[in-house]
Motif scaffolding. Sequence first.
Motif, mmCIF file in Angstrom:
data_model
loop_
_atom_site.group_PDB
_atom_site.id
_atom_site.type_symbol
_atom_site.label_atom_id
_atom_site.label_comp_id
_atom_site.label_asym_id
_atom_site.label_seq_id
_atom_site.Cartn_x
_atom_site.Cartn_y
_atom_site.Cartn_z
ATOM 1 N N UNK A 66 0.837 -1.202 0.000
ATOM 2 C CA UNK A 66 0.000 0.000 0.000
ATOM 3 C C UNK A 66 0.872 1.253 0.000
ATOM 4 N N UNK A 67 1.931 1.246 0.790
ATOM 5 C CA UNK A 67 2.827 2.405 0.817
ATOM 6 C C UNK A 67 3.423 2.667 -0.564
ATOM 7 N N UNK A 68 3.826 1.599 -1.237
ATOM 8 C CA UNK A 68 4.473 1.789 -2.538
ATOM 9 C C UNK A 68 3.523 2.424 -3.540
ATOM 10 N N UNK A 69 2.248 2.008 -3.530
ATOM 11 C CA UNK A 69 1.334 2.583 -4.522
ATOM 12 C C UNK A 69 0.918 4.005 -4.141
ATOM 13 N N UNK A 70 0.853 4.299 -2.840
ATOM 14 C CA UNK A 70 0.552 5.679 -2.434
ATOM 15 C C UNK A 70 1.679 6.618 -2.858
ATOM 16 N N UNK A 71 2.921 6.185 -2.666
ATOM 17 C CA UNK A 71 4.065 7.018 -3.042
ATOM 18 C C UNK A 71 4.136 7.175 -4.562
ATOM 19 N N UNK A 72 3.924 6.076 -5.299
ATOM 20 C CA UNK A 72 3.956 6.169 -6.755
ATOM 21 C C UNK A 72 2.827 7.072 -7.256
ATOM 22 N N UNK A 73 1.642 6.946 -6.672
ATOM 23 C CA UNK A 73 0.516 7.785 -7.083
ATOM 24 C C UNK A 73 0.802 9.253 -6.799
ATOM 25 N N UNK A 74 1.554 9.528 -5.730
ATOM 26 C CA UNK A 74 1.911 10.920 -5.439
ATOM 27 C C UNK A 74 2.814 11.481 -6.534
ATOM 28 N N UNK A 75 3.757 10.669 -6.997
ATOM 29 C CA UNK A 75 4.633 11.105 -8.082
ATOM 30 C C UNK A 75 3.819 11.325 -9.351
ATOM 31 N N UNK A 76 2.888 10.398 -9.623
ATOM 32 C CA UNK A 76 2.035 10.518 -10.802
ATOM 33 C C UNK A 76 1.194 11.797 -10.738
ATOM 34 N N UNK A 77 0.634 12.061 -9.588
ATOM 35 C CA UNK A 77 -0.226 13.245 -9.436
ATOM 36 C C UNK A 77 0.569 14.531 -9.671
#
Length: 849
Positions: free
Chosen positions: A454-465
């Motif tokens: 979950x942490x990895x996808x939250x961090x990746x989504x932050x970069x995407x955003x």
Amino acid sequence: MDDVSGTTEGRLGRRQESEESASSSGADVSVPRISLIRPLVNRRAAVYQIISNSQRISEFPGIADSGESVGKRAVEALLNETIYVNIDLRSFPDFGGKDFKSTLIKKISDKAVDSLSSESELLAKVLKNRKEPKEWLNSLFQVTNKRYLFLFIDEIGMLPSRKFYQFPDLDPQRNPHKPNVYRLFFEILSSFLVLPYVICYLAGRSDGIVTKQEDAITSRVNLDFLCLDPFSEDATKLFIQGMKICTGEIVLQLLFPRHPEGPDWFFKQVYNYTGGVPIYVRHVIQVLVDTCVHNKLYNLSERRMRRLVETVAPMSDIIATPEDMEPKVLSMFCTLLLSSILEYRFAITETIYGGSVNEDESKYVLDIVNNFGFYYKYCSDGILSGDKRKGEEIDEGDIVYEIDEANVPMVKLVYPKIVLKAVKENYKQYPLLRYIYYLFSLHALVEASSSLRFRSKVIFASILYVRCSLSRQLGELSLFHQSFVENIVFNTDMCCVRSVPSFSSELTTKYSADEQSYSLNAWKDLYDKYLSEDGIFLPNKDNSCGPDILVRVSVPIDDGSSSSDEGYSSLTEMFVETSSKKRRVYLIGIALKCYHCSTVSLAMIKNEVDKFLVPVSSQLELEKNDIWAIQLVVSTSYNNEVSSHFVDKLNWVIDTRKKDSSSSSTPSHDMNYSNSDQGGLRIGRNCQLVVCSLDNLEKFLGKEIYDQIQKVCSERENFLTKVTPLSRLIGTLFEHGWARGRSAKPEAYLEKSTEKNIGANRVDSTVKSSSSVVPVRQGQFDWMEFLKTYCNLTESEARESSYRLSRLREQDLEGLDSYLLEVLGIKDRQVRIKIVAGVEKYIESKTNA
């Protein structure tokens, strides 16, 4: 009394709630205030923390060596042989010619003998020895017939005030060897806390205490930092249920006459919004009672009550978060916010790389979080002692608090959403802070937010955003090269970040009873209910039965249009886009492998296609509904079977179009194309598979972030559990996003930060004067500066208008009139007039330049 050497453990307790009532800065002053009576909630966990630390009394002389049971002897000593003295610094005597140490000793002596006969005579006897702490303490024990001293000093946040600086031994200017008043204070306490007969607790509000772990550690006394945890969700419920108004009526009976015990969703709403911080729980209930009673709003629905709860503004007088944060400080603030959401655990003595804030050189994590007004709670994580099992009745003595290898307690951060809502208003143009604010609403998450996936996808989504916020078209992000969405504009200002139910292979029905999981044959239900708006969506469970991240982006199209990927770059096209009613939807499922060690194979890619493209294609009627589905696979490692398809380091793209397709979104000379059945991968119509190459992933993340991820991939648990690596990543991402964020003189930060280069997004700080051409970021027109300089808009007017204009280019200014401004969403007529006049002024200045 015998001279016994030893060390007494001082205790620094930090009371994290204010007992004083405060009015809301956002409440309607015309609404009469109804007095609330708050209940006493059993803070057993907090009491247990204190008692467990008082166990050090077993090390005192006369306890362990008494020949009796240590526990029994300790209790007897606390009940019958201990002097209890409470000092409140708010009522501490003013400077009267004596130093603070002497005045404190007199105050303690006064309190200790005030109930004894011959008080004056005994006090004089005790104070004869006040210059020698050891002799003074022996005299105090002698006249009171006690053996130990329990000293409680409250409101130590008062120390950095003029009142206490008047004492010579507390004035840092007269004591250059100690940098602040707290170190001087601890030095004074050390003189009699080193004696093995004293227990001391110090307390104060977190918004008032500015001392640091470092200040305490430099003392000769070992001080342990404690805190009162914010309420749990259950404790919040009990607290609200016990509230009454001054007439004796129960609050819940006023708000919900038809449901006087209160609906569970209401308690959850208040808890989620306040973080369980007691002063904010009380404040929110106070505002709700005042508003609902005055306006006769009773038995509100869940949706209406949520909207009302989240309109409650915090009490501005207790917000500790600094105002007008500089970029470096804001970057650290965002790091800690993410640490809070992702439930990072750290020891109370943990330090952090680059932890200085506001010229404060301390690197202790708790010093940094205190500066920002975070609360924190000790981690028990459900760990039980002995043979207790989950679900059995337990008491606080059964809880084992989490500690690190050095036997230091572990804590995690809490930051109330009610406070962040107020803070973010000053920084809402900064993309990462907007993203984090969205995350605070993701309370539907089922899996522990501390899980690594979950942490990895939250961090990746932050970069995407953030990356999407900085781009005019998705094709500017190498992640989407050659895809259907290459020429599509994704306006993150208008999109959301939300959680959605995940998919489970175990479900045979469409969804579980509580809609926490869907079966793979329920994409239609999920799409209709949760994916009706553009945004970035995070599945609420960590499983392998669906994409890790979903992205929905839509564009307006003219009726009957068959062109799949028109670009909207000019002002005229922007107007057509805005006024059109029919929309084409692009649904992107991201299989996130970039934080994983495993090498991605063709079989793994096929598995991802089977989890997304196959069910979506069969259930959503893509062609009929004008939906285009894209499966995006992202990894840091591929086997040879896959990597051989990355021709010229381009993405590997598979779809149903012919190789000589003239589609505007994928020029044939740039395509790394494969047929739809390549390698056994069969892709349906309106579907596309994009496997991101390593080079394009590096371009998307930025080399520095990519290197960080590559470096720690083999030890990803360390990367996703430590605050320092996260702060480095956020710091890099912050620099990339600052130029497109808040426009309050970022160049001041850039001059200080010489180690890194913001690169393509760095602000051009060569502004000549207000009459010269507006500064233009590389590739971007500075709308904020234009609106303030040429249109004379206020900060808030410029911020709102810049959202609407951010997708236009400088050359579009000549065609900008009041009508088009209104179409773009600028409704205020006076603002439109100012902008049109500013356009003329700007064009004239360029002509004369």
